[in-house]
Scaffold this motif. Structure first.
Motif, PDB file in Angstrom:
ATOM      1  N   HIS A   1      26.886 109.515  49.287  1.00 43.59           N
ATOM      2  CA  HIS A   1      26.799 110.078  50.641  1.00 43.59           C
ATOM      3  C   HIS A   1      28.073 109.788  51.416  1.00 43.59           C
ATOM      4  CE1 HIS A   1      25.587 110.004  54.991  1.00 43.59           C
ATOM      5  NE2 HIS A   1      25.153 111.198  54.610  1.00 43.59           N
ATOM      6  N   LEU A   2      28.670 110.830  51.994  1.00 40.35           N
ATOM      7  CA  LEU A   2      29.947 110.689  52.696  1.00 40.35           C
ATOM      8  C   LEU A   2      29.790 110.936  54.192  1.00 40.35           C
ATOM      9  CD1 LEU A   2      32.270 112.575  50.196  1.00 40.35           C
ATOM     10  CD2 LEU A   2      32.431 110.142  50.770  1.00 40.35           C
ATOM     11  N   ARG A   3      30.558 110.155  54.988  1.00 43.43           N
ATOM     12  CA  ARG A   3      30.694 110.404  56.426  1.00 43.43           C
ATOM     13  C   ARG A   3      32.152 110.706  56.724  1.00 43.43           C
ATOM     14  NH1 ARG A   3      28.400 106.047  60.499  1.00 43.43           N
ATOM     15  NH2 ARG A   3      29.409 107.520  61.892  1.00 43.43           N
ATOM     16  N   ARG A   4      32.370 111.688  57.560  1.00 46.45           N
ATOM     17  CA  ARG A   4      33.728 112.014  57.991  1.00 46.45           C
ATOM     18  C   ARG A   4      33.960 111.300  59.319  1.00 46.45           C
ATOM     19  NH1 ARG A   4      37.655 114.293  54.677  1.00 46.45           N
ATOM     20  NH2 ARG A   4      39.258 115.197  55.991  1.00 46.45           N
ATOM     21  N   ILE A   5      34.928 110.379  59.367  1.00 44.65           N
ATOM     22  CA  ILE A   5      35.116 109.563  60.571  1.00 44.65           C
ATOM     23  C   ILE A   5      36.485 109.820  61.194  1.00 44.65           C
ATOM     24  CG2 ILE A   5      33.557 107.788  59.689  1.00 44.65           C
ATOM     25  CD1 ILE A   5      36.047 106.047  59.159  1.00 44.65           C
ATOM     26  N   ASP A   6      36.600 109.400  62.464  1.00 50.22           N
ATOM     27  CA  ASP A   6      37.837 109.578  63.224  1.00 50.22           C
ATOM     28  C   ASP A   6      38.843 108.484  62.896  1.00 50.22           C
ATOM     29  OD1 ASP A   6      36.260 111.523  64.456  1.00 50.22           O
ATOM     30  OD2 ASP A   6      35.767 110.224  66.160  1.00 50.22           O
ATOM     31  N   VAL A   7      40.097 108.751  63.275  1.00 47.74           N
ATOM     32  CA  VAL A   7      41.166 107.766  63.149  1.00 47.74           C
ATOM     33  C   VAL A   7      41.908 107.704  64.479  1.00 47.74           C
ATOM     34  CG1 VAL A   7      43.390 107.248  62.044  1.00 47.74           C
ATOM     35  CG2 VAL A   7      41.452 108.006  60.653  1.00 47.74           C
ATOM     36  N   GLY A   8      42.202 106.491  64.949  1.00 50.07           N
ATOM     37  CA  GLY A   8      42.975 106.316  66.173  1.00 50.07           C
ATOM     38  C   GLY A   8      44.459 106.228  65.869  1.00 50.07           C
ATOM     39  N   CYS A   9      45.259 106.490  66.890  1.00 47.37           N
ATOM     40  CA  CYS A   9      46.713 106.436  66.731  1.00 47.37           C
ATOM     41  C   CYS A   9      47.316 105.806  67.985  1.00 47.37           C
ATOM     42  CB  CYS A   9      47.272 107.841  66.518  1.00 47.37           C
ATOM     43  SG  CYS A   9      49.048 107.898  66.215  1.00 47.37           S
ATOM     44  N   ALA A  10      48.199 104.813  67.801  1.00 53.46           N
ATOM     45  CA  ALA A  10      48.861 104.125  68.907  1.00 53.46           C
ATOM     46  C   ALA A  10      50.368 104.145  68.664  1.00 53.46           C
ATOM     47  CB  ALA A  10      48.364 102.689  69.027  1.00 53.46           C
ATOM     48  N   ASN A  11      51.100 104.829  69.541  1.00 51.90           N
ATOM     49  CA  ASN A  11      52.558 104.973  69.371  1.00 51.90           C
ATOM     50  C   ASN A  11      52.921 105.462  67.972  1.00 51.90           C
ATOM     51  OD1 ASN A  11      52.937 104.159  71.978  1.00 51.90           O
ATOM     52  ND2 ASN A  11      53.739 102.138  71.491  1.00 51.90           N
ATOM     53  N   GLY A  12      52.117 106.398  67.457  1.00 51.78           N
ATOM     54  CA  GLY A  12      52.384 106.961  66.152  1.00 51.78           C
ATOM     55  C   GLY A  12      51.881 106.150  64.984  1.00 51.78           C
ATOM     56  N   GLU A  13      51.257 104.971  65.257  1.00 51.37           N
ATOM     57  CA  GLU A  13      50.730 104.110  64.198  1.00 51.37           C
ATOM     58  C   GLU A  13      49.200 104.231  64.158  1.00 51.37           C
ATOM     59  OE1 GLU A  13      52.578 102.360  62.152  1.00 51.37           O
ATOM     60  OE2 GLU A  13      54.512 102.669  63.136  1.00 51.37           O
ATOM     61  N   SER A  14      48.661 104.487  62.975  1.00 48.10           N
ATOM     62  CA  SER A  14      47.220 104.690  62.831  1.00 48.10           C
ATOM     63  C   SER A  14      46.458 103.368  62.879  1.00 48.10           C
ATOM     64  CB  SER A  14      46.917 105.404  61.516  1.00 48.10           C
ATOM     65  OG  SER A  14      47.543 106.665  61.461  1.00 48.10           O
ATOM     66  N   PHE A  15      45.226 103.431  63.381  1.00 48.82           N
ATOM     67  CA  PHE A  15      44.315 102.286  63.318  1.00 48.82           C
ATOM     68  C   PHE A  15      42.901 102.799  63.145  1.00 48.82           C
ATOM     69  CE2 PHE A  15      44.513 103.308  67.830  1.00 48.82           C
ATOM     70  CZ  PHE A  15      43.212 103.153  68.279  1.00 48.82           C
ATOM     71  N   ILE A  16      42.059 101.980  62.519  1.00 47.11           N
ATOM     72  CA  ILE A  16      40.699 102.414  62.211  1.00 47.11           C
ATOM     73  C   ILE A  16      39.664 101.804  63.142  1.00 47.11           C
ATOM     74  CG2 ILE A  16      40.115 100.642  60.504  1.00 47.11           C
ATOM     75  CD1 ILE A  16      39.372 104.403  60.150  1.00 47.11           C
ATOM     76  N   ASN A  17      39.834 100.542  63.549  1.00 50.30           N
ATOM     77  CA  ASN A  17      38.832  99.871  64.386  1.00 50.30           C
ATOM     78  C   ASN A  17      39.245  99.827  65.848  1.00 50.30           C
ATOM     79  OD1 ASN A  17      36.944  99.257  62.341  1.00 50.30           O
ATOM     80  ND2 ASN A  17      38.123  97.462  61.736  1.00 50.30           N
ATOM     81  N   ALA A  18      40.243  99.009  66.172  1.00 51.10           N
ATOM     82  CA  ALA A  18      40.608  98.839  67.579  1.00 51.10           C
ATOM     83  C   ALA A  18      41.992  98.223  67.705  1.00 51.10           C
ATOM     84  CB  ALA A  18      39.586  97.958  68.298  1.00 51.10           C
ATOM     85  N   ILE A  19      42.629  98.504  68.831  1.00 54.02           N
ATOM     86  CA  ILE A  19      43.857  97.794  69.191  1.00 54.02           C
ATOM     87  C   ILE A  19      43.565  96.908  70.392  1.00 54.02           C
ATOM     88  CG2 ILE A  19      45.347  99.635  68.315  1.00 54.02           C
ATOM     89  CD1 ILE A  19      45.943 100.286  71.337  1.00 54.02           C
ATOM     90  N   GLY A  20      44.345  95.837  70.528  1.00 52.38           N
ATOM     91  CA  GLY A  20      44.136  94.910  71.628  1.00 52.38           C
ATOM     92  C   GLY A  20      45.437  94.488  72.275  1.00 52.38           C
ATOM     93  N   ILE A  21      45.376  94.285  73.582  1.00 55.49           N
ATOM     94  CA  ILE A  21      46.508  93.769  74.360  1.00 55.49           C
ATOM     95  C   ILE A  21      45.986  92.595  75.172  1.00 55.49           C
ATOM     96  CG2 ILE A  21      48.254  94.309  76.128  1.00 55.49           C
ATOM     97  CD1 ILE A  21      47.731  97.301  75.487  1.00 55.49           C
ATOM     98  N   GLY A  22      46.686  91.464  75.121  1.00 57.87           N
ATOM     99  CA  GLY A  22      46.263  90.295  75.897  1.00 57.87           C
ATOM    100  C   GLY A  22      45.728  89.202  75.019  1.00 57.87           C
ATOM    101  N   MET A  23      44.427  88.894  75.159  1.00 57.20           N
ATOM    102  CA  MET A  23      43.830  87.815  74.384  1.00 57.20           C
ATOM    103  C   MET A  23      43.830  88.102  72.895  1.00 57.20           C
ATOM    104  SD  MET A  23      40.647  86.340  76.643  1.00 57.20           S
ATOM    105  CE  MET A  23      39.727  87.881  76.581  1.00 57.20           C
ATOM    106  N   GLY A  24      43.696  89.396  72.512  1.00 61.60           N
ATOM    107  CA  GLY A  24      43.663  89.750  71.101  1.00 61.60           C
ATOM    108  C   GLY A  24      44.911  89.314  70.352  1.00 61.60           C
ATOM    109  N   PRO A  25      46.110  89.723  70.799  1.00 58.15           N
ATOM    110  CA  PRO A  25      47.323  89.248  70.143  1.00 58.15           C
ATOM    111  C   PRO A  25      47.492  87.730  70.195  1.00 58.15           C
ATOM    112  CG  PRO A  25      47.790  91.207  71.425  1.00 58.15           C
ATOM    113  CD  PRO A  25      46.377  90.805  71.747  1.00 58.15           C
ATOM    114  N   GLU A  26      47.084  87.108  71.310  1.00 56.62           N
ATOM    115  CA  GLU A  26      47.176  85.650  71.390  1.00 56.62           C
ATOM    116  C   GLU A  26      46.280  84.991  70.346  1.00 56.62           C
ATOM    117  OE1 GLU A  26      46.500  84.251  75.380  1.00 56.62           O
ATOM    118  OE2 GLU A  26      47.594  85.960  76.218  1.00 56.62           O
ATOM    119  N   MET A  27      45.085  85.572  70.158  1.00 57.74           N
ATOM    120  CA  MET A  27      44.170  85.053  69.151  1.00 57.74           C
ATOM    121  C   MET A  27      44.753  85.208  67.753  1.00 57.74           C
ATOM    122  SD  MET A  27      40.148  85.887  69.613  1.00 57.74           S
ATOM    123  CE  MET A  27      40.019  86.866  68.144  1.00 57.74           C
TER     124      MET A  27
END
Length: 291
Positions: free
Chosen positions: A115-141
């Motif tokens: 069984h297949l699902r067709r899912i979306d892809v995010g893009c940040a400044n031309g770079e793809s990501f699948i889950n999430a991007i973070g600014i602030g605590m995320g990079p510090e972590m």
């Protein structure tokens, strides 16, 4: 499955336990057709291996975590073959979002079920990501968590990282613009998500979807550490309505500017820096997932 299906399995398994599990997965997948295994010499070789060989197979199976999937993402979209996931990372947020169980045998069952699902892809400044991007605590972590702590502590490494980050009070000024919303102020964290889960099991919103053609925006404004800890359950459960400690909305495009250049991470890896423009590409990737 009734028809033969060839598989390209890509793995970075290193421990004896992981190798045993991969061997068992190969044996199961071979019941449906031939399986070729590729072990890239390093992370940088992973996308090229997919580009060179992926279109010769009926499907591609990745053994690894969210970082492995993000690294392979552009190549997977280009080759456009169904993708199976064997979750062997620290957080496995994409697998969690797709209800793919961490147990190897059951993850293989899902691939074989077809069984297949067709899912979306995010893009940040031309770079793809699948889950999430973070600014602030995320990079510090991300800086607080090294490979050794992830290996030793697993998902608990994320909790350790949060505790260490909260010992410092870091705020930043940002301007956020999307097609229907705009904000400006002092923030502790900005998360832009394509998926449902991120950061070792946090939930962007309880009704988020991987195939709705929209990004989820979560803003954490400047507040006390006590306030942040008191409402920490919101980040685990994704309950964001009627909350003055977080702001949430959905959009297709968004731009974020900060007064000083800041790092942007995607699933525990440094991806780009601000200013950052994000957009969503709907239905880019076919993934084996439960019904």
């Amino acid at each position: 499955m009734s028809q033969t299906c060839s598989t390209l399995l890509i793995t970075n398994a290193g421990s004896s336990r992981e190798d045993d599990e991969i061997h068992q997965a190969i044996e199961r997948l071979q019941q449906a057709g031939p399986v070729d295994v590729v072990r890239p010499e390093n992370a940088a070789a992973l996308p090229e291996a997919i580009r060179q060989r992926g279109d010769q197979y009926d499907r591609i199976v990745l053994s690894g975590g969210d970082g492995t999937i993000n690294l392979a993402l552009d190549a997977l979209v280009e080759v456009d073959r169904p993708v199976g996931i064997l979750p062997m990372g620290t957080a496995n947020d994409l697998a969690r979002s797709l209800d793919i169980p961490p147990k190897m045998e059951r993850a293989v069952d899902i691939i074989l079920a077809g069984h297949l699902r067709r899912i979306d892809v995010g893009c940040a400044n031309g770079e793809s990501f699948i889950n999430a991007i973070g600014i602030g605590m995320g990079p510090e972590m991300t800086r607080e968590m090294d490979a050794e702590s992830k290996s030793q502590l697993g998902v608990l490494a994320y909790l350790k990282g949060i505790v260490q980050v909260l010992q410092h009070r870091h705020f930043f000024h940002a301007r956020i613009e999307s097609e229907e919303h705009s904000r400006e102020g002092e923030y502790m964290q900005i998360t832009i998500a394509n998926g449902i889960h991120y950061g070792g099991g946090m939930t962007i919103a309880k009704d988020a979807e991987l195939d709705d053609g929209r990004l989820d925006v979560l803003l954490v404004p400047k507040q006390s550490r006590l306030s942040l800890l008191r409402h920490a359950h919101r980040f685990r459960t994704g309950i964001t309505h009627a909350a003055d400690t977080v702001t949430h909305w959905r959009c297709r495009n968004i731009r974020i500017e900060t007064d000083t250049t800041m790092e942007v991470t995607a699933d525990g890896e440094f991806l780009t820096e601000t200013p950052v423009e994000c957009r969503i590409f709907p239905s880019c990737l076919s993934i084996y997932a439960p019904h």
